[in-house]
Design an enzyme around this catalytic site. Structure first.
Site, short mmCIF file in Angstrom:
data_model
loop_
_atom_site.label_atom_id
_atom_site.label_comp_id
_atom_site.label_asym_id
_atom_site.label_seq_id
_atom_site.Cartn_x
_atom_site.Cartn_y
_atom_site.Cartn_z
N CYS A 2 0.83 -1.20 0.00
CA CYS A 2 0.00 0.00 0.00
C CYS A 2 0.87 1.26 0.00
CB CYS A 2 -0.86 0.04 1.25
SG CYS A 2 -1.91 -1.41 1.40
N ARG A 27 4.86 0.98 -6.35
CA ARG A 27 4.77 0.03 -5.24
C ARG A 27 3.74 -1.07 -5.52
NH1 ARG A 27 6.69 1.87 -0.29
NH2 ARG A 27 5.02 0.92 0.92
N TRP A 74 -2.85 -2.36 -1.80
CA TRP A 74 -2.43 -3.68 -2.31
C TRP A 74 -3.16 -4.67 -1.40
CZ3 TRP A 74 0.26 -6.55 -5.77
CH2 TRP A 74 0.81 -7.76 -5.36
N ASN A 98 -1.35 1.04 6.06
CA ASN A 98 -0.50 0.08 5.35
C ASN A 98 0.02 -0.89 6.39
OD1 ASN A 98 1.45 -1.24 3.85
ND2 ASN A 98 2.87 0.49 3.80
N GLY A 99 -0.08 -2.20 6.12
CA GLY A 99 0.39 -3.20 7.08
C GLY A 99 -0.70 -4.22 7.34
N GLU A 484 18.20 -22.79 -7.96
CA GLU A 484 17.70 -21.41 -7.95
C GLU A 484 18.84 -20.41 -8.19
OE1 GLU A 484 15.01 -20.02 -8.27
OE2 GLU A 484 15.22 -18.01 -7.46
N LYS A 488 18.91 -17.78 -11.27
CA LYS A 488 19.05 -16.31 -11.10
C LYS A 488 20.16 -15.79 -11.99
CE LYS A 488 16.12 -15.33 -9.67
NZ LYS A 488 15.03 -16.08 -9.17
N GLU A 491 19.25 -15.92 -15.78
CA GLU A 491 18.19 -14.96 -16.12
C GLU A 491 18.70 -13.55 -16.33
OE1 GLU A 491 14.00 -15.54 -14.03
OE2 GLU A 491 15.64 -15.61 -12.61
N HIS A 507 28.57 -38.26 -12.64
CA HIS A 507 27.82 -39.00 -13.65
C HIS A 507 27.70 -38.20 -14.94
CE1 HIS A 507 26.90 -42.11 -10.78
NE2 HIS A 507 26.57 -41.17 -9.91
N LYS A 607 7.33 -10.73 -16.26
CA LYS A 607 7.07 -10.94 -14.83
C LYS A 607 5.97 -11.97 -14.62
CE LYS A 607 7.87 -10.22 -10.54
NZ LYS A 607 9.05 -10.94 -10.05
C1 F6R Z 1 12.41 -16.47 -12.02
C2 F6R Z 1 10.98 -16.27 -12.09
C3 F6R Z 1 10.18 -17.27 -12.84
C4 F6R Z 1 8.85 -17.50 -12.13
C5 F6R Z 1 7.94 -18.41 -12.98
C6 F6R Z 1 6.64 -18.71 -12.26
O1 F6R Z 1 13.05 -15.44 -11.34
O2 F6R Z 1 10.47 -15.33 -11.57
O3 F6R Z 1 10.87 -18.46 -13.02
O4 F6R Z 1 9.10 -18.09 -10.89
O5 F6R Z 1 7.65 -17.77 -14.19
O6 F6R Z 1 5.97 -17.54 -11.96
P1 F6R Z 1 4.90 -17.47 -10.82
O7 F6R Z 1 5.57 -17.72 -9.52
O8 F6R Z 1 4.33 -16.09 -10.93
O9 F6R Z 1 3.88 -18.53 -11.13
#
Ligand code: F6R
Length: 612
Positions: A2, A27, A74, A98-99, A484, A488, A491, A507, A607
């Site tokens: 928020c 935000r 939010w 907010n919170g 992971e 990262k 990506e 292997h 995203k």
């Molecule tokens: C990596 C990333 C993606 C998401 C994937 C699933 O940094 O963000 O691999 O994790 O596209 O997205 P959600 O979690 O929104 O279903």
């Protein structure tokens, strides 16, 4: 998260508030509202969706006044609707918040008992307005009623309050959610973040946790937790607008990495009981009876980073609760003809709540009779709507495309689930659960300690900007974190990176190792496989690899075997994935930043992946 804006001065409050809300749009929000006060009363406008909708409302009957509050919401408690948007007005009291008010249910019952009150929203916020109104009706002054209200609240908040009959004062309080005060000429501004203040003033006061007070055009009165008057320093801000949106960080991703202590803390809010000795997951009663675990197995579906969270969840649920867990990429699950029925609980994990493959997997699982529990960061998004029950992570909106704070909050929720279920299956006794809840409570503090590695990692990252390939390896519960870390890096830096379970190296992947190849190894001393991981380090070193180890603080011996050690604080095994992933996020970030890639919006990625 928020956004809060408040203004008291001699200019048109409506314009200043709308402008402030626009500057806080980054935000994330799903509804908005404002209230402006003048000598003849208050005007309130609220609207679902984007600010444009609120602006349309406002332009129809432009409120005039020199004091007002505004809010972008939010959604956390209650969907993103107009009736849940702030401000909430009860009697003469108007509140924006907010919170999360943890004890809102108890407080609702308290005020509903004393009077015949009607609650108009599903929010936790409305109770603040009711409480203050309740205390006003008992004959208190507005400030006394405000103070008394604050004493009742548990949880986190930044609050701004107006009293309809008092156009000369704006009330504020902060406990765990951000709030800054802008000092203008014969005016004061309030905001969740600095960007909203910059066009008006660069002199700001950071309100501290536990502070509350009253603003007038020419005076700030602040009080600390002990109700004594306090003075907070006025600081000069030299950031430009874009730096301010990122809180002074170069990128949203780095800001979000640094927000992880707060994100985890918010995700734990209300879920560890009042004394932080138990695990309480609201909504579980819709899926299972009060005792026992009625499903034969759990099936986790997710994509990308959320899938990696699911892999950790699998280790935790099987290890702690001894419940069989199958996990699949949602994109594979939907075409696999999976073996599931009404004795299966499907957990769908998604930050955005909109991922097409995960949504399709849910629909498939429902057709086969399974119950669906989702873990999601966006309230009322498609995945929660398609699920029988949802546990929300409380990471706040994540803007950087590479997921960081959403991931650690997913891990936090999965840990809570594993613990709750371990209680149900009798695998953990009450005393074990109490200890685990205490460890979780201390987790945000440990995350802060890991963040102290940032400068060291920034320097280290310079060595790797030109490498073509990077390997990550680990065992057991740490293996998904290696996956992971590699995800990262690829990506955002476009460096080829792979994660492997350490035992699999010989292997095949070990063929890749030659002189100078960077290999990151997760080697926590407390893990039963520590010696084996050390053996794997020796194998790659013998072939010329340059090894970075993420190790437990105090493990001096490992520093003799590898080129660089990143120490993380000691913690119980089940919390280590959360601590270990943070240096990996920072390493990926700094390598990418040194390379000069578009960290927040890497090429070819979105995203929210709403297509198959
Ligand atoms: C990596 C990333 C993606 C998401 C994937 C699933 O940094 O963000 O691999 O994790 O596209 O997205 P959600 O979690 O929104 O279903």
């Amino acid at each position: 998260m928020c956004g809060i804006v408040g203004y008291i001065g001699h200019e048109n409050a409506t314009d200043i508030i709308l402008d402030g809300l626009r500057r806080l749009e980054y935000r994330g929000y799903d509804s908005a509202g404002l209230a402006v006060l003048n000598g003849s009363g208050v005007q309130v406008h609220r609207a679902e969706g984007k600010l444009l909708n609120l602006e349309k409302e406002v332009f129809r009957a432009a409120p005039k006044g020199e004091i007002g509050i505004g809010h972008t919401r939010w959604a956390t408690h209650g969907g993103p609707t107009e009736r849940n948007a702030h401000p909430h007005k009860v009697g003469q009291v108007l509140v924006i918040h907010n919170g999360i008010i943890e004890n809102y249910d108890k407080l609702r019952k308290k005020v509903a008992k004393d009077t015949s009150r009607v609650f108009e929203s599903d929010t936790d916020t409305e109770v603040i307005a009711h409480l203050m109104d309740h205390y006003l009706q008992q004959g208190r002054t507005a400030f006394e009623a405000f103070k008394k209200t604050l004493k009742d609240l548990e949880g986190s908040y930044a609050i701004a309050v107006l009293h309809e009959e008092d156009p000369d004062h704006l009330y504020l309080a902060r406990c765990g959610s951000p709030l800054v005060l802008g000092v203008g000429e014969s005016s004061h501004h309030l905001a969740s973040d600095i960007p909203a203040l910059l066009p008006y003033t660069r002199e700001v006061i950071f309100i501290e946790d536990g502070d509350y007070g009253i603003l007038s055009t020419d005076k700030v009165e602040l009080y600390g937790e002990d109700d004594k008057a306090v003075t907070r320093p006025v600081k000069h801000i030299s950031w430009d607008q874009s730096m301010a949106e990122k809180g002074g960080y170069r990128h949203f991703m780095l800001k979000e990495i640094f927000e992880q202590p707060e994100a985890v803390s918010q995700t734990l809010t209300g879920r560890l009981g009042k004394a932080h000795k138990e695990v309480i997951l609201e909504g579980m009663e819709h899926l299972m009876p009060a005792k026992g675990f009625p499903f034969e197995k759990v099936y986790i579906v997710a994509c990308g980073t959320s899938y990696h969270a699911g892999l950790v969840g699998q280790y935790l649920m099987e290890g702690m609760a001894r419940i069989p867990v199958v996990i699949d990429n949602a994109s594979e699950f939907r075409y696999r003809n999976p073996i599931i029925d009404k004795k299966t609980l499907v957990i769908a994990i998604s930050q955005s709540g909109e991922t097409a493959d995960t949504l399709a997997a849910i629909q498939q699982a429902k057709k086969q009779g399974a119950k669906i529990l989702s873990i999601c960061n966006v309230i009322d998004s498609s995945i929660p709507r398609a699920s029988d029950e949802t546990i929300y992570t409380q990471a706040g909106p994540e803007i950087g495309v590479a997921s960081t704070k959403a991931f650690v909050t997913q891990l936090t929720v999965l840990t809570l689930l594993a613990l709750e279920w371990a209680g149900r299956t009798g695998q953990l006794k009450k005393a074990d659960l109490e200890k685990a809840a205490g460890d979780l409570k201390r987790l945000p503090q440990k995350i802060k300690q890991v963040l102290d590695l940032n400068d060291e990692i920034k320097e280290l990252a310079k060595r790797y900007t030109e490498v073509r390939s990077f390997l990550y390896f680990a065992r057991g519960l740490h293996y998904p974190i290696a996956l992971e870390g590699a995800l990262k890096l690829k990506e955002i830096s476009y460096i080829h990176a792979e994660g492997y379970s350490a035992g699999e190296m010989k292997h095949g992947p070990i063929a890749l190792i030659d002189k100078g190849m960077p290999v990151l190894v997760l080697a926590p001393k407390e893990d039963a496989t520590y010696e084996k991981v050390i053996g794997n380090i020796e194998e790659v070193k013998a072939r010329g690899a340059e090894v970075i180890a993420v190790a437990s603080r105090g493990d001096k011996a490992i520093s003799e075997r590898v080129e660089h050690v990143l120490y993380v604080p000691k913690a119980p095994l089940f919390l280590q994935p959360i601590l270990e992933v943070i240096p990996l996020q920072m390493l990926a970030y700094h390598i990418a930043d040194h390379k000069g890639t578009d960290v927040d919006q890497p090429r070819n990625l979105a995203k929210s992946v709403t297509v198959e």
